[in-house]
Design a protein around this motif. Structure first.
Motif: not given
Length: 279
Positions: A237-248
């Protein structure tokens, strides 16, 4: 008996028990910043087992390799050496069975992140060949101690990761001279619940929205993770602003990367669960 006289002799169950217990004791101290001397502990094991310093170090490295595959923290001073003997796998499994309560992650007892620290965000990793692909016993262990499910079930880990990203985003915007935007960063999952499809609302330096879904692991950048249907739909729905923020590597030195939609361009998405209803 000297180690040279035992060359080629398999380690006994008692010896493996001793070295596995010693390794996890050191790992606990390592994660909690407590001092210990590897040489002294090695010498003690030499006295107990009759094995050489090098033989003991190699076995410690074998344990690191098992933990690396299970996406768990391992002792940096014992770089993983892949020699997955069945007896060692069984002892590590027994230890984890005894230790784990379903959500135990070998997190340090004290985890403190600088309130104004900015996370370094690198590139998303490329797929690598996994060692368990050619080792059925190792593959069974990975299924049993599923790293993705372990991380998903641990609420403490999730909250700590979200807090880390929340503070990092505020610090990033403040450093960029956008204190007005820093004050608007919201920890949505904490303040409004988990139904939004993302965890943290942030902004670019230009004021554009960033919807960050935080996924945190104590494992490496290659650790799989779970994505809910709601999160997947919101990413579309929000491809422009969505991000998976992966912490490892969260238990030791948190690092991060971001994944932007379409998620399938970077990730293999597999159906993990089914919702059942009556016909």
């Amino acid at each position: 008996m000297s180690d040279s006289a035992r060359t080629g002799e398999d380690w006994s169950d008692q010896e493996i028990d001793l070295i596995v217990a010693d390794y996890f004791a050191m790992l606990d101290m390592e994660l909690n910043g407590e001092p210990y001397v590897k040489a002294r502990r090695n010498a003690a094991l030499q006295d107990l087992t009759g094995r050489s310093k090098g033989s003991i170090e190699f076995k410690h490295q074998n344990i690191s390799a098992v933990l690396e595959v299970l996406e768990r923290p391992w002792i940096p001073g014992y770089k993983p050496m892949r020699n997955f003997q069945r007896a060692l796998l069984e002892r590590v499994e027994e230890f984890l069975d005894h230790q784990d309560t379903g959500t135990t992650l070998l997190l340090p007892r004290k985890m403190e992140f600088a309130e104004h620290g900015i996370l370094f965000v690198g590139e998303a990793p490329k797929k690598i060949e996994r060692p368990e692909a050619s080792n059925p016993e190792l593959a069974r262990l990975v299924r049993k101690f599923d790293p993705a499910l372990r991380d998903e079930r641990n609420r403490q880990l999730g909250k700590l990761g979200e807090e880390c990203v929340f503070n990092s985003e505020r610090a990033r915007l403040t450093t960029a001279g956008r204190t007005d935007l820093a004050e608007k960063v919201k920890w949505v999952a904490r303040d409004e619940g988990d139904g939004a499809g993302f965890d943290v609302l942030s902004f670019t330096d230009r004021g554009e929205e960033r919807f960050l879904e935080v996924k945190t692991t104590v494992g490496s950048e290659q650790t799989p993770f779970y994505l809910s249907r709601n999160e997947k739909l919101f990413s579309e729905e929000r491809q422009d602003a969505f991000r998976i923020f992966r912490l490892y590597d969260f238990a030791r030195a948190p690092k991060a990367f971001e994944i932007a939609p379409p998620l399938e361009s970077k990730l293999i998405l597999e159906t993990a669960n089914y919702k059942a209803s009556f016909r």
